[in-house]
Structures are given as structure tokens and as C-alpha cells.
Design a protein around this motif. Structure first.
Motif, PDB file in Angstrom:
ATOM      1  N   ALA A  91       0.810  -1.258  -0.022  1.00 43.41           N
ATOM      2  CA  ALA A  91      -0.138  -0.056  -0.017  1.00 43.41           C
ATOM      3  C   ALA A  91       0.948   1.276   0.019  1.00 43.41           C
ATOM      4  O   ALA A  91       1.849   1.191   0.862  1.00 43.41           O
ATOM      5  N   LEU A  92       0.707   2.005  -0.834  1.00 47.71           N
ATOM      6  CA  LEU A  92       1.697   3.315  -1.098  1.00 47.71           C
ATOM      7  C   LEU A  92       0.605   4.502  -1.200  1.00 47.71           C
ATOM      8  O   LEU A  92      -0.337   4.590  -1.787  1.00 47.71           O
ATOM      9  N   LYS A  93       0.833   5.634  -0.392  1.00 47.50           N
ATOM     10  CA  LYS A  93      -0.216   6.599  -0.238  1.00 47.50           C
ATOM     11  C   LYS A  93       0.019   7.701  -1.276  1.00 47.50           C
ATOM     12  O   LYS A  93      -0.735   7.996  -2.167  1.00 47.50           O
ATOM     13  N   THR A  94       1.504   8.253  -1.434  1.00 45.55           N
ATOM     14  CA  THR A  94       1.742   9.354  -2.422  1.00 45.55           C
ATOM     15  C   THR A  94       3.116   9.203  -2.818  1.00 45.55           C
ATOM     16  O   THR A  94       4.072   8.739  -2.254  1.00 45.55           O
ATOM     17  N   VAL A  95       3.316   9.366  -4.094  1.00 44.78           N
ATOM     18  CA  VAL A  95       4.515   9.528  -4.918  1.00 44.78           C
ATOM     19  C   VAL A  95       4.594  10.619  -5.849  1.00 44.78           C
ATOM     20  O   VAL A  95       3.644  10.815  -6.472  1.00 44.78           O
ATOM     21  N   ARG A  96       5.591  11.364  -5.964  1.00 47.82           N
ATOM     22  CA  ARG A  96       5.842  12.424  -6.860  1.00 47.82           C
ATOM     23  C   ARG A  96       7.225  12.538  -7.196  1.00 47.82           C
ATOM     24  O   ARG A  96       8.223  12.446  -6.576  1.00 47.82           O
ATOM     25  N   LEU A  97       7.353  12.351  -8.823  1.00 45.51           N
ATOM     26  CA  LEU A  97       8.635  12.605  -9.410  1.00 45.51           C
ATOM     27  C   LEU A  97       8.648  13.885 -10.198  1.00 45.51           C
ATOM     28  O   LEU A  97       7.614  14.121 -10.918  1.00 45.51           O
ATOM     29  N   VAL A  98       9.658  14.606 -10.094  1.00 46.94           N
ATOM     30  CA  VAL A  98       9.750  15.623 -10.817  1.00 46.94           C
ATOM     31  C   VAL A  98      11.163  15.867 -11.530  1.00 46.94           C
ATOM     32  O   VAL A  98      12.161  15.614 -10.870  1.00 46.94           O
ATOM     33  N   SER A  99      11.174  16.160 -12.946  1.00 43.17           N
ATOM     34  CA  SER A  99      12.380  16.368 -13.522  1.00 43.17           C
ATOM     35  C   SER A  99      12.576  17.796 -13.931  1.00 43.17           C
ATOM     36  O   SER A  99      11.697  18.502 -13.769  1.00 43.17           O
ATOM     37  N   PRO A 100      14.309  17.889 -14.103  1.00 44.15           N
ATOM     38  CA  PRO A 100      14.472  19.267 -14.527  1.00 44.15           C
ATOM     39  C   PRO A 100      13.659  19.776 -15.587  1.00 44.15           C
ATOM     40  O   PRO A 100      13.830  21.209 -16.092  1.00 44.15           O
ATOM     41  N   GLU A 101      13.131  18.828 -16.741  1.00 50.66           N
ATOM     42  CA  GLU A 101      12.586  19.391 -18.008  1.00 50.66           C
ATOM     43  C   GLU A 101      11.043  19.485 -17.777  1.00 50.66           C
ATOM     44  O   GLU A 101      10.281  19.549 -18.614  1.00 50.66           O
ATOM     45  N   ASP A 102      10.515  19.871 -16.465  1.00 51.43           N
ATOM     46  CA  ASP A 102       9.355  20.182 -16.323  1.00 51.43           C
ATOM     47  C   ASP A 102       8.267  18.866 -16.742  1.00 51.43           C
ATOM     48  O   ASP A 102       7.272  19.067 -16.690  1.00 51.43           O
ATOM     49  N   ARG A 103       8.817  17.710 -16.262  1.00 53.15           N
ATOM     50  CA  ARG A 103       7.978  16.639 -16.394  1.00 53.15           C
ATOM     51  C   ARG A 103       7.671  16.248 -15.009  1.00 53.15           C
ATOM     52  O   ARG A 103       8.400  16.339 -14.304  1.00 53.15           O
ATOM     53  N   SER A 104       6.402  15.802 -14.675  1.00 54.67           N
ATOM     54  CA  SER A 104       6.077  15.321 -13.535  1.00 54.67           C
ATOM     55  C   SER A 104       5.169  14.059 -13.523  1.00 54.67           C
ATOM     56  O   SER A 104       4.397  13.963 -14.264  1.00 54.67           O
ATOM     57  N   TRP A 105       5.342  13.181 -12.321  1.00 54.53           N
ATOM     58  CA  TRP A 105       4.579  12.321 -12.268  1.00 54.53           C
ATOM     59  C   TRP A 105       3.904  12.375 -10.909  1.00 54.53           C
ATOM     60  O   TRP A 105       4.839  12.608 -10.071  1.00 54.53           O
ATOM     61  N   ALA A 106       2.462  12.097 -10.488  1.00 52.82           N
ATOM     62  CA  ALA A 106       2.022  11.967  -9.344  1.00 52.82           C
ATOM     63  C   ALA A 106       1.073  11.011  -8.925  1.00 52.82           C
ATOM     64  O   ALA A 106       0.270  10.571  -9.756  1.00 52.82           O
ATOM     65  N   LEU A 107       1.418  10.268  -8.135  1.00 54.12           N
ATOM     66  CA  LEU A 107       0.445   8.932  -7.713  1.00 54.12           C
ATOM     67  C   LEU A 107      -0.146   9.204  -6.387  1.00 54.12           C
ATOM     68  O   LEU A 107       0.652   9.585  -5.344  1.00 54.12           O
ATOM     69  N   THR A 108      -1.412   8.920  -6.264  1.00 55.86           N
ATOM     70  CA  THR A 108      -2.050   9.068  -4.894  1.00 55.86           C
ATOM     71  C   THR A 108      -2.906   7.568  -4.325  1.00 55.86           C
ATOM     72  O   THR A 108      -3.551   7.202  -5.445  1.00 55.86           O
ATOM     73  N   GLN A 109      -2.444   6.787  -3.498  1.00 65.65           N
ATOM     74  CA  GLN A 109      -2.977   5.897  -3.035  1.00 65.65           C
ATOM     75  C   GLN A 109      -3.160   4.670  -3.988  1.00 65.65           C
ATOM     76  O   GLN A 109      -3.984   4.488  -4.870  1.00 65.65           O
ATOM     77  N   ILE A 110      -2.087   3.765  -4.039  1.00 63.63           N
ATOM     78  CA  ILE A 110      -2.280   2.381  -4.741  1.00 63.63           C
ATOM     79  C   ILE A 110      -2.131   1.455  -3.779  1.00 63.63           C
ATOM     80  O   ILE A 110      -1.528   1.512  -2.732  1.00 63.63           O
ATOM     81  N   GLU A 111      -2.939   0.382  -3.911  1.00 63.00           N
ATOM     82  CA  GLU A 111      -2.902  -0.842  -3.181  1.00 63.00           C
ATOM     83  C   GLU A 111      -2.901  -1.858  -4.086  1.00 63.00           C
ATOM     84  O   GLU A 111      -3.591  -2.026  -5.016  1.00 63.00           O
TER      85      GLU A 111
END
Length: 186
Positions: A91-111
Motif C-alpha cells: 500500500a502506497l499513499k503518495t509518490v511524486r517525481l519531478v524532472s528538470p525538464e518540467d515533467r512530473s508524475w504524481a500518484l495517490t493511494q495505490i494498493e
């Protein structure tokens, strides 16, 4: 606690209120409220865990991609470096990845239930529940998924996906690509 970096490390029980350090390339690592039982780290990088809880973790490299994780709970996990991964429940609540090229990933609550990955092209998940996943890019490429549930998910790269059941609440896709192929099964 037993072992060393050359022969591997075994930990019966580990608790840390807060930790800070740097990895082999100088990235800044921070963690808060880490708790683990029966953790084995092999000399080749293999990992086996029975019970892992982590409130917060971050990895930051100046001028490069940064990662933040909030709330991780794993019942059992086994990973062979460069190969197989299996997890009993995660179970994972939040993940956020940000790169210098203004790419981002965000994940909220995965089981997930049982997850098996062969380290290559094959992934099997017996149950997956996802509250929110989004990806964005400065050049208008964007996609979002909200409230996704699947049972019996199997993925073989590059192009074979099979799912026994999917319940999809909402999805949004935008892209600068000329063609998008998209299918939904409910």
C-alpha cells in the motif's frame, strides 16, 4: 543486526525516527518513521523484507530528477537485483517525481495484492486499486487516471495486456501526438 557491505546484511527489527544521508552519486536522502522486520540485503543487492512501514522518504539531486514518497506499507517483498520482484501486499499513499525538464508524475493511494515481475517484460498483479495517477509535461502532453480498480492484471511488453476485470471511474488524455489508441473495459 548482522553482516557487512561485502557479505550482506541481516536485520531482525529496525526502527528509525528520522534518517538523512547521501547515496553513491551524492543524492540527498531523507526518511522519517521507518520500521522493518526481517530485512535481508544480499551482497549483490538482492532484498527480502517481511514487514516494512515508511512514513516519508525523499531523494533529491541538484539539477536532476527528485522523488518524494509518503506512506509505504509492505507485508512481504523479495527483489533479486536485475531480475525478479514479488510482493505479497503493498500500500502506497503518495509518490511524486519531478524532472528538470518540467515533467512530473504524481500518484495517490495505490494498493496491490500479490505482484510478480520477472525483471523484464512480464508483470502479473492479482489485484490493483489506484485512486489517482497523473503525468504532465511542459509541452502539453498530459494524462490522468482517477479511481481505477483491476483484478487479474497481466502485462507483457511491448504490446500485450490482459485484464480479467476493470472498473474505471474517470480518465483524461491530452497529447501532442497525432494518433492515440485507447480502449476501456468496464
Amino acid at each position: 543486526l548482522g553482516g557487512d557491505a561485502e557479505n550482506g546484511l541481516t536485520v531482525a527489527q529496525l526502527r528509525a525516527g528520522a534518517a538523512e544521508g547521501r547515496d553513491h552519486i551524492g543524492a540527498r536522502l531523507t526518511a522519517a518513521d521507518l520500521e522493518s522486520s526481517d530485512l535481508v540485503l544480499g551482497s549483490g543487492g538482492d532484498l527480502a523484507i517481511k514487514g516494512l512501514g515508511l512514513a516519508r522518504f525523499s531523494r533529491q539531486v541538484p539539477g536532476a530528477e527528485s522523488a518524494e514518497l509518503g506512506g509505504l506499507d509492505v507485508a512481504a517483498l523479495k527483489w533479486i537485483r536485475g531480475g525478479d520482484l514479488s510482493a505479497a501486499r503493498a500500500a502506497l499513499k503518495t509518490v511524486r517525481l519531478v524532472s528538470p525538464e518540467d515533467r512530473s508524475w504524481a500518484l495517490t493511494q495505490i494498493e496491490t495484492g500479490k505482484v510478480i515481475w520477472d525483471g523484464g517484460a512480464h508483470l502479473n498483479v492479482d489485484r490493483l486499486a489506484l485512486a489517482s495517477l497523473s503525468r504532465s509535461h511542459a509541452q502539453a502532453e498530459e494524462w490522468r487516471v482517477h479511481a481505477f480498480e483491476a483484478a487479474g492484471l497481466a502485462l507483457t511488453l511491448p504490446d500485450a495486456l490482459s485484464v480479467e476485470t476493470i472498473d474505471r471511474k474517470s480518465t483524461r488524455l491530452n497529447s501532442s501526438h497525432q494518433i492515440i489508441s485507447y480502449a476501456v473495459f468496464c
